[in-house]
Design a protein around this motif. Structure first.
Motif, PDB file in Angstrom:
ATOM      1  N   VAL A 108       0.934  -1.040  -0.005  1.00 19.97           N
ATOM      2  CA  VAL A 108       0.032   0.009   0.089  1.00 19.97           C
ATOM      3  C   VAL A 108       0.980   1.318  -0.163  1.00 19.97           C
ATOM      4  CG1 VAL A 108      -2.101  -1.056   0.903  1.00 19.97           C
ATOM      5  CG2 VAL A 108      -0.467   0.048   2.586  1.00 19.97           C
ATOM      6  N   ARG A 109       2.076   1.111  -0.218  1.00 18.29           N
ATOM      7  CA  ARG A 109       2.950   2.216  -0.370  1.00 18.29           C
ATOM      8  C   ARG A 109       2.574   3.141  -1.202  1.00 18.29           C
ATOM      9  NH1 ARG A 109       9.471   2.119  -1.842  1.00 18.29           N
ATOM     10  NH2 ARG A 109       9.759   4.254  -2.030  1.00 18.29           N
ATOM     11  N   PRO A 110       1.975   3.154  -2.609  1.00 20.55           N
ATOM     12  CA  PRO A 110       1.528   4.009  -3.535  1.00 20.55           C
ATOM     13  C   PRO A 110       0.592   4.742  -2.749  1.00 20.55           C
ATOM     14  CG  PRO A 110       1.833   2.149  -4.638  1.00 20.55           C
ATOM     15  CD  PRO A 110       2.070   1.697  -2.999  1.00 20.55           C
ATOM     16  N   PHE A 111      -0.519   4.335  -2.225  1.00 24.59           N
ATOM     17  CA  PHE A 111      -1.658   4.848  -1.087  1.00 24.59           C
ATOM     18  C   PHE A 111      -0.979   6.260  -0.787  1.00 24.59           C
ATOM     19  CE2 PHE A 111      -3.800   5.541   2.680  1.00 24.59           C
ATOM     20  CZ  PHE A 111      -4.969   6.299   2.375  1.00 24.59           C
ATOM     21  N   TYR A 112      -0.149   5.904   0.140  1.00 26.61           N
ATOM     22  CA  TYR A 112       0.806   6.878   1.193  1.00 26.61           C
ATOM     23  C   TYR A 112       1.305   7.904   0.401  1.00 26.61           C
ATOM     24  CZ  TYR A 112      -0.807   3.952   5.160  1.00 26.61           C
ATOM     25  OH  TYR A 112      -1.356   3.242   6.137  1.00 26.61           O
ATOM     26  N   GLU A 113       1.952   7.465  -0.902  1.00 27.37           N
ATOM     27  CA  GLU A 113       2.771   8.393  -1.522  1.00 27.37           C
ATOM     28  C   GLU A 113       1.894   9.353  -2.153  1.00 27.37           C
ATOM     29  OE1 GLU A 113       6.686   5.609  -2.824  1.00 27.37           O
ATOM     30  OE2 GLU A 113       5.059   5.472  -4.000  1.00 27.37           O
ATOM     31  N   ALA A 114       0.835   8.990  -2.685  1.00 28.81           N
ATOM     32  CA  ALA A 114      -0.215   9.820  -3.289  1.00 28.81           C
ATOM     33  C   ALA A 114      -0.768  10.849  -2.250  1.00 28.81           C
ATOM     34  CB  ALA A 114      -1.466   9.032  -3.762  1.00 28.81           C
ATOM     35  N   LEU A 115      -0.435  10.688  -0.992  1.00 32.71           N
ATOM     36  CA  LEU A 115      -0.810  11.640   0.136  1.00 32.71           C
ATOM     37  C   LEU A 115       0.156  12.526   0.515  1.00 32.71           C
ATOM     38  CD1 LEU A 115      -3.236   9.342   2.149  1.00 32.71           C
ATOM     39  CD2 LEU A 115      -4.013  11.132   0.618  1.00 32.71           C
ATOM     40  N   GLY A 116       1.263  12.273  -0.171  1.00 27.49           N
ATOM     41  CA  GLY A 116       2.571  13.109   0.200  1.00 27.49           C
ATOM     42  C   GLY A 116       3.545  12.237   1.230  1.00 27.49           C
ATOM     43  N   TYR A 117       3.349  11.120   1.549  1.00 30.09           N
ATOM     44  CA  TYR A 117       4.379  10.496   2.383  1.00 30.09           C
ATOM     45  C   TYR A 117       5.700  10.203   1.497  1.00 30.09           C
ATOM     46  CZ  TYR A 117       1.153  10.849   5.967  1.00 30.09           C
ATOM     47  OH  TYR A 117       0.296  11.315   7.130  1.00 30.09           O
ATOM     48  N   LEU A 125      10.718  -6.987   7.746  1.00 37.90           N
ATOM     49  CA  LEU A 125       9.355  -7.852   7.733  1.00 37.90           C
ATOM     50  C   LEU A 125       8.688  -7.431   9.396  1.00 37.90           C
ATOM     51  CD1 LEU A 125      10.891 -11.062   6.568  1.00 37.90           C
ATOM     52  CD2 LEU A 125       9.136  -9.501   5.376  1.00 37.90           C
ATOM     53  N   ASP A 126       7.422  -7.397   9.186  1.00 39.36           N
ATOM     54  CA  ASP A 126       6.608  -7.311  10.440  1.00 39.36           C
ATOM     55  C   ASP A 126       5.648  -8.521  10.270  1.00 39.36           C
ATOM     56  OD1 ASP A 126       4.826  -6.864  12.589  1.00 39.36           O
ATOM     57  OD2 ASP A 126       4.268  -4.855  12.093  1.00 39.36           O
ATOM     58  N   GLU A 127       5.816  -9.669  11.152  1.00 40.33           N
ATOM     59  CA  GLU A 127       4.915 -10.860  11.236  1.00 40.33           C
ATOM     60  C   GLU A 127       5.026 -11.322   9.550  1.00 40.33           C
ATOM     61  OE1 GLU A 127       1.625 -11.737  13.505  1.00 40.33           O
ATOM     62  OE2 GLU A 127       1.589  -9.822  14.191  1.00 40.33           O
ATOM     63  N   TYR A 128       6.225 -11.232   8.919  1.00 33.54           N
ATOM     64  CA  TYR A 128       6.154 -11.949   7.709  1.00 33.54           C
ATOM     65  C   TYR A 128       5.675 -10.935   6.412  1.00 33.54           C
ATOM     66  CZ  TYR A 128       7.560 -15.911  10.424  1.00 33.54           C
ATOM     67  OH  TYR A 128       7.976 -16.581  11.318  1.00 33.54           O
ATOM     68  N   CYS A 129       5.290  -9.864   7.006  1.00 32.26           N
ATOM     69  CA  CYS A 129       4.721  -8.892   5.811  1.00 32.26           C
ATOM     70  C   CYS A 129       5.454  -7.682   5.663  1.00 32.26           C
ATOM     71  CB  CYS A 129       3.427  -8.428   6.432  1.00 32.26           C
ATOM     72  SG  CYS A 129       2.759  -7.323   5.189  1.00 32.26           S
ATOM     73  N   PRO A 130       6.027  -7.638   4.314  1.00 36.55           N
ATOM     74  CA  PRO A 130       6.877  -6.615   4.117  1.00 36.55           C
ATOM     75  C   PRO A 130       6.371  -5.198   4.380  1.00 36.55           C
ATOM     76  CG  PRO A 130       6.817  -7.954   2.158  1.00 36.55           C
ATOM     77  CD  PRO A 130       5.839  -8.425   3.218  1.00 36.55           C
ATOM     78  N   HIS A 131       7.400  -4.498   5.124  1.00 35.13           N
ATOM     79  CA  HIS A 131       6.764  -2.884   5.358  1.00 35.13           C
ATOM     80  C   HIS A 131       7.917  -1.966   5.308  1.00 35.13           C
ATOM     81  CE1 HIS A 131       3.623  -5.036   7.876  1.00 35.13           C
ATOM     82  NE2 HIS A 131       3.443  -3.695   8.249  1.00 35.13           N
ATOM     83  N   ILE A 132       7.666  -0.575   5.281  1.00 32.77           N
ATOM     84  CA  ILE A 132       8.729   0.442   4.924  1.00 32.77           C
ATOM     85  C   ILE A 132       8.340   1.659   5.814  1.00 32.77           C
ATOM     86  CG2 ILE A 132       7.428   1.128   2.859  1.00 32.77           C
ATOM     87  CD1 ILE A 132      11.039   1.032   2.554  1.00 32.77           C
ATOM     88  N   HIS A 133       9.300   2.321   6.471  1.00 29.51           N
ATOM     89  CA  HIS A 133       8.921   3.540   6.981  1.00 29.51           C
ATOM     90  C   HIS A 133       8.817   4.556   6.108  1.00 29.51           C
ATOM     91  CE1 HIS A 133       9.648   6.547  10.176  1.00 29.51           C
ATOM     92  NE2 HIS A 133      10.397   7.174   9.168  1.00 29.51           N
ATOM     93  N   MET A 134       7.650   5.250   6.490  1.00 25.73           N
ATOM     94  CA  MET A 134       7.147   6.432   5.698  1.00 25.73           C
ATOM     95  C   MET A 134       7.205   7.948   6.550  1.00 25.73           C
ATOM     96  SD  MET A 134       5.014   4.973   2.666  1.00 25.73           S
ATOM     97  CE  MET A 134       5.219   6.325   1.457  1.00 25.73           C
ATOM     98  N   GLU A 135       7.315   8.950   6.002  1.00 25.46           N
ATOM     99  CA  GLU A 135       6.768  10.023   6.704  1.00 25.46           C
ATOM    100  C   GLU A 135       6.509  11.179   5.945  1.00 25.46           C
ATOM    101  OE1 GLU A 135      11.169  11.997   8.021  1.00 25.46           O
ATOM    102  OE2 GLU A 135      10.677   9.898   8.783  1.00 25.46           O
ATOM    103  N   LYS A 136       5.866  12.305   6.581  1.00 30.53           N
ATOM    104  CA  LYS A 136       5.301  13.456   6.018  1.00 30.53           C
ATOM    105  C   LYS A 136       5.643  14.618   6.760  1.00 30.53           C
ATOM    106  CE  LYS A 136       1.195  15.309   3.928  1.00 30.53           C
ATOM    107  NZ  LYS A 136      -0.163  15.020   3.541  1.00 30.53           N
ATOM    108  N   GLU A 137       6.014  15.686   6.201  1.00 32.04           N
ATOM    109  CA  GLU A 137       5.911  17.001   6.973  1.00 32.04           C
ATOM    110  C   GLU A 137       4.720  17.710   6.611  1.00 32.04           C
ATOM    111  OE1 GLU A 137       8.025  18.890   8.895  1.00 32.04           O
ATOM    112  OE2 GLU A 137       9.825  17.291   8.590  1.00 32.04           O
ATOM    113  N   LEU A 138       4.017  18.079   7.629  1.00 29.71           N
ATOM    114  CA  LEU A 138       2.595  18.711   7.708  1.00 29.71           C
ATOM    115  C   LEU A 138       2.642  20.147   7.294  1.00 29.71           C
ATOM    116  CD1 LEU A 138       0.664  16.795  10.143  1.00 29.71           C
ATOM    117  CD2 LEU A 138       0.919  16.112   7.770  1.00 29.71           C
TER     118      LEU A 138
END
Length: 143
Positions: A108-117, A125-138
């Motif tokens: 779901v990275r593209p969802f967050y990127e579309a919101l500016g993250y 991996l978090d419970e065998y599911c690939p994750h990535i750190h994301m952030e946004k300056e408001l």
């Protein structure tokens, strides 16, 4: 549609997260010691809760951590995630925050990127599911 935000895990958010993360996606460790003190955003369609997330202060000043964004399967594709994120970001701004961090499922990275993250660092991996750190300056206004 309306949004409620309360500290402590409401039953509505617990139910949605149980459906989405435990039953649908197979996560085993869904609820933790952050839930009782975090603020929980719930999106309602009338009397029916349709989505949620949680937010809590991060380690850096003016930084909040968002997590556990979930929308019930039957309501996906209706841009409800965007509404939940907008309400969460408004909450952060009104509480003096200027940055939001999150751990996104890679799919779901593209969802967050579309919101500016913006993603940073390596996937993990978090419970065998690939994750990535994301952030946004408001900004002061919604963008």
């Amino acid at each position: 549609m309306n949004v409620t935000i309360q500290q402590g895990l409401p039953e509505a958010a617990k139910t949605i997260r149980q459906e989405v993360f435990v039953q649908e996606q197979g996560f085993k460790v869904e609820f933790d010691d952050i839930d009782p003190t975090a603020w929980h955003v719930v999106l309602w369609d009338g009397n029916t809760p349709v989505g949620c997330c949680r937010i809590f202060p991060g380690e850096r000043p003016q930084t909040y951590v968002m997590g556990r964004l979930a929308v019930r399967k039957i309501r996906r594709g209706c841009h409800l995630g965007n509404r939940i994120m907008a309400a969460m970001e408004d909450f952060v701004r009104t509480h003096g925050g200027s940055r939001v961090e999150l751990s996104a499922q890679v799919r779901v990275r593209p969802f967050y990127e579309a919101l500016g993250y913006t993603a940073s660092g390596d996937e993990y991996l978090d419970e065998y599911c690939p994750h990535i750190h994301m952030e946004k300056e408001l900004t002061l206004d919604r963008k």
